[in-house]
Motif scaffolding. Structure first.
Motif, PDB file in Angstrom:
ATOM      1  N   ARG A  61     -10.609   3.569   7.010  1.00  0.00           N
ATOM      2  CA  ARG A  61     -11.551   2.991   6.043  1.00  0.00           C
ATOM      3  C   ARG A  61     -12.257   1.785   6.654  1.00  0.00           C
ATOM      4  O   ARG A  61     -13.430   1.545   6.390  1.00  0.00           O
ATOM      5  N   ASN A  62     -11.533   1.031   7.480  1.00  0.00           N
ATOM      6  CA  ASN A  62     -12.130  -0.164   8.080  1.00  0.00           C
ATOM      7  C   ASN A  62     -13.287   0.162   9.010  1.00  0.00           C
ATOM      8  O   ASN A  62     -14.113  -0.708   9.283  1.00  0.00           O
ATOM      9  N   VAL A  63     -13.318   1.373   9.534  1.00  0.00           N
ATOM     10  CA  VAL A  63     -14.434   1.719  10.425  1.00  0.00           C
ATOM     11  C   VAL A  63     -15.334   2.770   9.778  1.00  0.00           C
ATOM     12  O   VAL A  63     -16.028   3.514  10.465  1.00  0.00           O
ATOM     13  N   ASN A  78      -1.654   3.323   3.600  1.00  0.00           N
ATOM     14  CA  ASN A  78      -1.236   2.820   4.913  1.00  0.00           C
ATOM     15  C   ASN A  78      -1.885   3.622   6.029  1.00  0.00           C
ATOM     16  O   ASN A  78      -2.375   3.077   7.003  1.00  0.00           O
ATOM     17  N   MET A 110       0.846  -1.196   0.000  1.00  0.00           N
ATOM     18  CA  MET A 110       0.000   0.000   0.000  1.00  0.00           C
ATOM     19  C   MET A 110       0.880   1.244   0.000  1.00  0.00           C
ATOM     20  O   MET A 110       1.971   1.240   0.563  1.00  0.00           O
ATOM     21  N   ARG A 131       0.375   6.853  10.815  1.00  0.00           N
ATOM     22  CA  ARG A 131      -0.742   5.904  10.815  1.00  0.00           C
ATOM     23  C   ARG A 131      -1.433   5.912  12.178  1.00  0.00           C
ATOM     24  O   ARG A 131      -2.634   5.720  12.281  1.00  0.00           O
ATOM     25  N   PHE A 166      -5.898   3.132   6.025  1.00  0.00           N
ATOM     26  CA  PHE A 166      -6.465   1.777   6.111  1.00  0.00           C
ATOM     27  C   PHE A 166      -7.368   1.602   7.341  1.00  0.00           C
ATOM     28  O   PHE A 166      -8.504   1.144   7.234  1.00  0.00           O
ATOM     29  N   GLY A 167      -6.871   1.992   8.489  1.00  0.00           N
ATOM     30  CA  GLY A 167      -7.628   1.828   9.731  1.00  0.00           C
ATOM     31  C   GLY A 167      -8.913   2.640   9.733  1.00  0.00           C
ATOM     32  O   GLY A 167      -9.937   2.190  10.245  1.00  0.00           O
TER      33      GLY A 167
END
Lengths: 309, 397
Positions: B137-139, B131, B126, B182, B134-135
């Motif tokens: 987008r997951n929530v 990077n 990524m 991140r 990512f976290g």
């Protein structure tokens, strides 16, 4: 007369020595490569060209005479219904078995990628079948799939179904061979995937857990991209291997029923060594070679495109 | 620009207070407002790996906005504690509360913490932007909000120009900044750092240390930092928890740890070069201070109040190199073995008459040479006594 500075002369002679040494070293390198190169040329390169040449000839093995016929053998193949069926059978077999090898190999690797004795034992068991010879494997499965008295027939009867004989069915013969093939050599893809999975650092998975990634998200966003090269490798290996399907078919169905399971290699074998039509057989082999080349090229192209994206 | 950053952080803090967590759904509710402790609380936490108990009974409370460093040698359990706080390692017993919420058995993603790993742990396929997002987008954080947070963190960490690069195209220092970024974009209740500087070279380590200190100042967030490097601990921490074999030896502000170590372990572990320890014999007290006989026979009043030290205990004397200086009227006699000239000071490794090797410090470029006979004087105001169990007694201040 001799006005050259002795230091310069020494330097020159030293340089000559160095280049001589380099040349010798170059030859030394060649010596190391030579054994492989000799075997490669004699057993692979020469036969490829010889095969191509044979395919352009009509050969009579008994009188040892040959006649150049151009592309006649290829034209005859084009009109040969059995050969066309063999091509379709082979493609069907590749399409059946390759995705199964990739998906099942990966699924097994994911399930068994854990420390501990159970994992190690199961890995050994799944890999174990790969060391059996094709004759043993097909013998076992013929006993299982035998009409009326086989294990499958007995199991089906015991649960109240009328038994089927897959190897005698035009629709089921080739899928049965595919099933046996997957059972036989699923160990190699599994091992390749296991090796790839173990290369992914644990910390990356921990970071994904901290990032709220669920199991499926972790698999698709972390694991799959990390092992995509191995997925491509396994696919290419299996495409090449499964295009050459022969032993299992020869021993389980002998190409039947009604040519429903006859693959290209069996066609080549029968044309060459049963009907002694060497030129015709060589032409069929060239077609198989071309098909495999196209298959692998498409594979490589798709993989590269995906990587570029 | 500075105002912007401050303002943005202010907004971030307000948002955090409003929503308390970026992890939505699945039973995750805002922390109850009435809870007393909003920071981090380990209560009687223990950890066993099979039959081995690595952390017997650990309790520590960290206030919101504190920068606490868990300092200790390899294998002392500090990383395990951090991983238990992150949810990456299950707790054998006890409880962990974070922001007033019980998190002991929550999944890592639901704890509202962000972690920076030793090996960076970036997603290799990524880009830097992916990077960092990512976290989020997951929530299902809205894209505009993701964009805003990534842009802000990138600006703060000077990653703007690198957002489309992959980790393989970055240097070690840049990778570490991405790992920090991140964590920053998540706007977590606490930042966890697991030896994040140990893979960087010395220069970069020093620079990143300063950047981390600035980051803490700007964000005002709670940070827990694990390291075995005492310089990192001393320079970054509001408080240091020195750990040994799964237990806390001392929790205090950095200079308190340095000046008044609670145990012999802390005294020996913190400080470079390490504190010198000399076996001493206790003499009859004079003037309410403990008197001892040094290895060479010299007698000395230590400045440690007599009432603090129980009678009859075997004692050793601790003296830091800077409190042990070459002087013509010194109490200890020895011979200089090795001289290390560091510019602003000179370290002399001196072999005493009784065979003990001590390190003394002279200001600037001392004239002592290896092989010289030297006398060393102890600075009575900076002496420590340790009993056989390792407990420390300090000179009265």
């Amino acid at each position: 007369m001799s006005t050259v500075d002795p230091g310069l002369r020494a330097a020159l002679s030293q340089r000559r020595g160095v280049s001589a040494l380099r040349a010798a070293a170059g030859w030394g390198h060649w010596l190391f490569v030579l054994p492989f190169l000799a075997v490669y040329i004699v057993l692979l390169v020469v036969p490829v060209f010889r095969g191509f040449w044979l395919s352009l000839n009509e050969i009579d093995l008994l009188s040892n005479e040959s006649e150049f016929v151009g592309l006649t053998n290829y034209l005859n193949l084009w009109h040969d219904e059995i050969f066309r069926r063999a091509i379709l059978n082979t493609l069907y077999f590749v399409v059946l078995s390759t995705p199964a090898f990739v998906a099942l190999g990966l699924a097994l690797a994911l399930a068994l990628n854990r420390p501990g004795k159970t994992g190690a034992a199961l890995r050994a068991i799944f890999f174990g079948s790969s060391v059996l010879s094709v004759t043993i494997v097909t013998l076992i499965w013929r006993l299982v799939l035998m009409p009326d008295r086989g294990l499958l027939a007995n199991v089906m009867r015991s649960i109240g179904l009328s038994p089927i004989a897959p190897l005698l069915s035009e629709n089921l013969a080739l899928p049965s061979v595919a099933l046996v093939t997957v059972w036989w050599i699923i160990g190699l893809p599994m091992m390749l995937f296991l090796a790839a999975l173990q290369q992914v650092p644990q910390e990356v998975y921990e970071a994904a857990a901290m990032d709220n990634a669920g199991r499926w998200r972790t698999f698709t966003a972390i694991t799959l991209p990390a092992i995509k090269r191995t997925v491509a490798l396994v696919t290419i290996i299996e495409v090449i291997l499964q295009f050459q399907i022969f032993g299992q078919v020869q021993l389980m169905t002998n190409g039947g029923p009604n040519n429903a399971s006859r693959p290209i290699v069996q066609f080549i074998y029968e044309a060459g060594f049963r009907q002694w039509a060497l030129g015709y057989s060589a032409a069929a082999a060239q077609v198989l070679f071309g098909l495999m080349l196209i298959g692998v090229a498409v594979q490589a192209w798709v993989a590269r495109r995906r990587e570029a994206n | 620009m500075r105002w912007d950053a401050k303002n943005a952080i202010h907004i971030m803090n307000r948002k955090r207070m409003a929503q308390s967590s970026l992890a939505p759904g699945k039973g995750l509710e805002p922390p109850p407002k009435e809870t007393a402790v909003q920071g981090i609380e380990w209560t009687q936490v223990s950890k066993r790996f099979g039959a081995v108990e690595v952390i017997p009974d650990f309790s520590l409370t960290i206030a919101p906005g504190e920068f606490v460093v868990l300092l200790g040698p390899s294998g002392c359990g500090k990383s395990t504690l951090l991983r238990m706080l992150a949810g990456l390692e299950p707790v054998s017993s006890g409880s962990i509360r974070l922001g007033g919420r019980e998190v002991t058995h929550l999944a890592p993603g639901q704890r509202d913490v962000a972690m920076v790993f030793q090996q960076y742990a970036l997603y290799p396929h990524m880009s830097v932007r992916e990077n960092m997002s990512f976290g989020l987008r997951n929530v299902q954080v809205p894209s505009a909000e993701i964009e805003r947070r990534v842009a802000h963190a990138a600006q703060m960490l000077e990653l703007d120009a690198l957002l489309e690069r992959r980790p393989a195209q970055l240097s070690g220092g840049q990778r570490q900044r991405v790992a920090i970024g991140r964590a920053v974009v998540k706007e977590p209740a606490a930042f966890l750092f697991d030896e994040p500087l140990s893979n960087l070279d010395a220069t970069l380590r020093a620079r990143t240390r300063v950047e981390l200190a600035r980051l803490h100042k700007r964000l005002g967030a709670t940070m827990v930092f694990v390291t075995h490097d005492q310089i990192e601990a001393m320079t970054l921490a509001s408080r240091i928890a020195v750990m040994n074999r799964g237990r806390i030896e001392q929790v205090a502000a950095p200079m308190e740890i340095y000046r008044r170590p609670a145990t012999r372990f802390v005294a020996g572990f913190v400080g470079s070069p390490a504190m010198n320890f000399l076996p001493v014999a206790r003499l009859a007290d004079i003037g309410g201070r403990v008197r001892v006989r040094l290895p060479g026979g010299a007698e000395l009043s230590t400045g440690v109040p007599v009432i603090a030290v129980p009678a009859g205990t075997e004692l050793s004397l601790g003296v830091r190199p800077e409190a042990l200086q070459p002087a013509p009227d010194g109490e200890l006699n020895g011979r200089a073995e090795v001289i290390e000239r560091l510019g602003e000071r000179t370290l002399a490794h001196v072999l005493l008459e009784d065979g003990a090797l001590v390190v003394a410090e002279a200001h600037r470029d001392s004239e002592i040479a290896a092989g010289d006979a030297v006398k060393l004087r102890l600075d009575i105001g900076h002496l420590h006594l340790f009993d056989a169990a390792g407990k420390a007694y300090h000179a009265a201040q």
